[in-house]
Design a protein around this motif. Structure first.
Motif, PDB file in Angstrom:
ATOM      1  N   GLY A   1       0.773  -1.224   0.000  1.00  0.00           N
ATOM      2  CA  GLY A   1       0.000   0.000   0.000  1.00  0.00           C
ATOM      3  C   GLY A   1       0.805   1.275   0.000  1.00  0.00           C
ATOM      4  N   LYS A   2       2.125   1.171  -0.141  1.00  0.00           N
ATOM      5  CA  LYS A   2       2.976   2.360  -0.112  1.00  0.00           C
ATOM      6  C   LYS A   2       3.767   2.494  -1.409  1.00  0.00           C
ATOM      7  CE  LYS A   2       3.563   2.728   4.877  1.00  0.00           C
ATOM      8  NZ  LYS A   2       4.527   2.929   5.985  1.00  0.00           N
ATOM      9  N   GLU A   3       4.293   3.704  -1.609  1.00  0.00           N
ATOM     10  CA  GLU A   3       5.132   3.949  -2.776  1.00  0.00           C
ATOM     11  C   GLU A   3       6.489   3.268  -2.610  1.00  0.00           C
ATOM     12  OE1 GLU A   3       2.446   5.844  -4.910  1.00  0.00           O
ATOM     13  OE2 GLU A   3       4.539   5.923  -5.587  1.00  0.00           O
ATOM     14  N   ARG A   4       7.135   2.979  -3.734  1.00  0.00           N
ATOM     15  CA  ARG A   4       8.478   2.438  -3.681  1.00  0.00           C
ATOM     16  C   ARG A   4       9.418   3.524  -3.148  1.00  0.00           C
ATOM     17  NH1 ARG A   4      10.444  -1.483  -8.443  1.00  0.00           N
ATOM     18  NH2 ARG A   4       8.334  -2.222  -7.933  1.00  0.00           N
ATOM     19  N   GLU A   5      10.221   3.154  -2.172  1.00  0.00           N
ATOM     20  CA  GLU A   5      11.024   4.106  -1.403  1.00  0.00           C
ATOM     21  C   GLU A   5      12.517   3.853  -1.598  1.00  0.00           C
ATOM     22  OE1 GLU A   5      11.549   5.143   3.402  1.00  0.00           O
ATOM     23  OE2 GLU A   5      10.911   3.162   2.747  1.00  0.00           O
ATOM     24  N   PHE A   6      13.265   4.927  -1.770  1.00  0.00           N
ATOM     25  CA  PHE A   6      14.724   4.827  -1.893  1.00  0.00           C
ATOM     26  C   PHE A   6      15.322   4.376  -0.556  1.00  0.00           C
ATOM     27  CE2 PHE A   6      18.926   5.769  -3.300  1.00  0.00           C
ATOM     28  CZ  PHE A   6      19.596   6.332  -2.226  1.00  0.00           C
ATOM     29  N   VAL A   7      16.233   3.404  -0.630  1.00  0.00           N
ATOM     30  CA  VAL A   7      16.902   2.912   0.569  1.00  0.00           C
ATOM     31  C   VAL A   7      18.374   3.323   0.582  1.00  0.00           C
ATOM     32  CG1 VAL A   7      17.622   0.843   1.835  1.00  0.00           C
ATOM     33  CG2 VAL A   7      15.333   0.956   0.784  1.00  0.00           C
ATOM     34  N   ALA A   8      19.094   2.954  -0.479  1.00  0.00           N
ATOM     35  CA  ALA A   8      20.536   3.224  -0.516  1.00  0.00           C
ATOM     36  C   ALA A   8      21.043   3.115  -1.942  1.00  0.00           C
ATOM     37  CB  ALA A   8      21.293   2.248   0.377  1.00  0.00           C
ATOM     38  N   ALA A   9      22.165   3.789  -2.205  1.00  0.00           N
ATOM     39  CA  ALA A   9      22.815   3.706  -3.512  1.00  0.00           C
ATOM     40  C   ALA A   9      24.316   3.821  -3.330  1.00  0.00           C
ATOM     41  CB  ALA A   9      22.312   4.794  -4.456  1.00  0.00           C
ATOM     42  N   ILE A  10      25.039   3.270  -4.285  1.00  0.00           N
ATOM     43  CA  ILE A  10      26.493   3.364  -4.284  1.00  0.00           C
ATOM     44  C   ILE A  10      26.955   3.689  -5.699  1.00  0.00           C
ATOM     45  CG2 ILE A  10      26.743   0.857  -4.531  1.00  0.00           C
ATOM     46  CD1 ILE A  10      29.336   1.149  -2.806  1.00  0.00           C
ATOM     47  N   ARG A  11      27.823   4.708  -5.803  1.00  0.00           N
ATOM     48  CA  ARG A  11      28.252   5.228  -7.107  1.00  0.00           C
ATOM     49  C   ARG A  11      29.765   5.262  -7.152  1.00  0.00           C
ATOM     50  NH1 ARG A  11      28.542  10.842  -9.022  1.00  0.00           N
ATOM     51  NH2 ARG A  11      27.943  10.954 -11.224  1.00  0.00           N
ATOM     52  N   TRP A  12      30.334   4.841  -8.226  1.00  0.00           N
ATOM     53  CA  TRP A  12      31.788   4.789  -8.410  1.00  0.00           C
ATOM     54  C   TRP A  12      32.463   3.987  -7.288  1.00  0.00           C
ATOM     55  CZ3 TRP A  12      31.756   5.904 -13.114  1.00  0.00           C
ATOM     56  CH2 TRP A  12      31.161   7.053 -13.647  1.00  0.00           C
ATOM     57  N   SER A  13      31.739   3.059  -6.714  1.00  0.00           N
ATOM     58  CA  SER A  13      32.225   2.117  -5.697  1.00  0.00           C
ATOM     59  C   SER A  13      32.532   2.719  -4.341  1.00  0.00           C
ATOM     60  CB  SER A  13      33.500   1.388  -6.187  1.00  0.00           C
ATOM     61  OG  SER A  13      33.221   0.625  -7.319  1.00  0.00           O
ATOM     62  N   ASP A  14      32.465   4.034  -4.213  1.00  0.00           N
ATOM     63  CA  ASP A  14      32.825   4.591  -2.908  1.00  0.00           C
ATOM     64  C   ASP A  14      31.932   5.740  -2.451  1.00  0.00           C
ATOM     65  OD1 ASP A  14      35.693   6.579  -4.071  1.00  0.00           O
ATOM     66  OD2 ASP A  14      33.593   6.511  -4.689  1.00  0.00           O
ATOM     67  N   SER A  15      31.041   6.198  -3.287  1.00  0.00           N
ATOM     68  CA  SER A  15      30.105   7.253  -2.868  1.00  0.00           C
ATOM     69  C   SER A  15      28.792   6.580  -2.521  1.00  0.00           C
ATOM     70  CB  SER A  15      29.912   8.260  -3.996  1.00  0.00           C
ATOM     71  OG  SER A  15      31.112   8.947  -4.256  1.00  0.00           O
ATOM     72  N   THR A  16      28.366   6.731  -1.282  1.00  0.00           N
ATOM     73  CA  THR A  16      27.144   6.077  -0.831  1.00  0.00           C
ATOM     74  C   THR A  16      26.093   7.099  -0.417  1.00  0.00           C
ATOM     75  OG1 THR A  16      28.059   5.863   1.394  1.00  0.00           O
ATOM     76  CG2 THR A  16      28.310   3.976  -0.080  1.00  0.00           C
ATOM     77  N   TYR A  17      24.859   6.718  -0.575  1.00  0.00           N
ATOM     78  CA  TYR A  17      23.713   7.572  -0.275  1.00  0.00           C
ATOM     79  C   TYR A  17      22.678   6.704   0.428  1.00  0.00           C
ATOM     80  CZ  TYR A  17      26.051   9.933  -4.143  1.00  0.00           C
ATOM     81  OH  TYR A  17      27.000  10.510  -4.955  1.00  0.00           O
ATOM     82  N   TYR A  18      22.002   7.282   1.428  1.00  0.00           N
ATOM     83  CA  TYR A  18      21.037   6.512   2.199  1.00  0.00           C
ATOM     84  C   TYR A  18      19.749   7.298   2.398  1.00  0.00           C
ATOM     85  CZ  TYR A  18      24.892   3.379   3.281  1.00  0.00           C
ATOM     86  OH  TYR A  18      25.937   2.501   3.181  1.00  0.00           O
ATOM     87  N   GLY A  19      18.668   6.550   2.504  1.00  0.00           N
ATOM     88  CA  GLY A  19      17.423   7.158   2.909  1.00  0.00           C
ATOM     89  C   GLY A  19      17.468   7.462   4.403  1.00  0.00           C
ATOM     90  N   ASP A  20      16.735   8.464   4.811  1.00  0.00           N
ATOM     91  CA  ASP A  20      16.789   8.909   6.215  1.00  0.00           C
ATOM     92  C   ASP A  20      16.394   7.803   7.189  1.00  0.00           C
ATOM     93  OD1 ASP A  20      15.619  12.311   5.529  1.00  0.00           O
ATOM     94  OD2 ASP A  20      17.629  11.412   5.469  1.00  0.00           O
ATOM     95  N   SER A  21      15.454   6.961   6.800  1.00  0.00           N
ATOM     96  CA  SER A  21      14.933   5.950   7.720  1.00  0.00           C
ATOM     97  C   SER A  21      15.914   4.798   7.967  1.00  0.00           C
ATOM     98  CB  SER A  21      13.611   5.403   7.196  1.00  0.00           C
ATOM     99  OG  SER A  21      13.800   4.777   5.950  1.00  0.00           O
ATOM    100  N   VAL A  22      16.962   4.695   7.160  1.00  0.00           N
ATOM    101  CA  VAL A  22      17.899   3.571   7.312  1.00  0.00           C
ATOM    102  C   VAL A  22      19.314   4.009   7.653  1.00  0.00           C
ATOM    103  CG1 VAL A  22      16.523   2.223   5.671  1.00  0.00           C
ATOM    104  CG2 VAL A  22      18.606   3.393   4.883  1.00  0.00           C
ATOM    105  N   LYS A  23      19.556   5.299   7.684  1.00  0.00           N
ATOM    106  CA  LYS A  23      20.911   5.789   7.996  1.00  0.00           C
ATOM    107  C   LYS A  23      21.366   5.268   9.342  1.00  0.00           C
ATOM    108  CE  LYS A  23      21.146  10.148   5.476  1.00  0.00           C
ATOM    109  NZ  LYS A  23      21.032  11.611   5.567  1.00  0.00           N
TER     110      LYS A  23
END
Length: 126
Positions: free
Chosen positions: A42-64
């Motif tokens: 019942g919810k939208e698909r939500e961003f969790v995490a990403a990794i770019r160029w093997s060393d740049s990481t990004y996280y959603g606020d709820s999982v940081k």
């Protein structure tokens, strides 16, 4: 033909850990940003995490601070280590790949990504 195949989901208790795996094929892995999204019923698909160029990481606020994304370029594989799991983490988790040369302004949006896996279910009981 690009394929992203997730594995590692399951049923765990609150506070447990789980590691998801996504095996990629048919693409030049090092050129792609790899990400995890999740979708609860019942919810939208939500961003969790990403990794770019093997060393740049990004996280959603709820999982940081609880989740960690990493890659093994030799195996064309991306991992999501999930610690201190909560019932609200229950969802289908999807692996995604987007070309890294793209602007990262919309990296957390679904339409930034070119390829998707079929998903793996994670259920966290209280």
């Amino acid at each position: 033909q690009v394929q992203l195949v997730e594995s590692g989901g399951g049923l765990v208790q609150a506070g447990d850990s789980l590691r998801l795996t996504c095996a990629a094929s048919g693409l030049t892995f090092s050129r792609y940003t790899m990400a995890w999204f999740r979708q609860a019923p019942g919810k939208e698909r939500e961003f969790v995490a990403a990794i770019r160029w093997s060393d740049s990481t990004y996280y959603g606020d709820s999982v940081k601070g609880r989740f960690a994304i990493s890659t093994d370029n030799a195996k064309n594989t991306v991992y999501l280590q999930m610690n201190s799991l909560k019932p609200e983490d229950t969802a289908v988790f999807y692996c995604a790949a987007g070309i890294s040369s793209r602007s990262i302004a919309d990296l957390r949006r679904r339409n930034w990504y070119d390829y998707w896996g079929q998903g793996t279910q994670v259920t966290v009981s209280s």
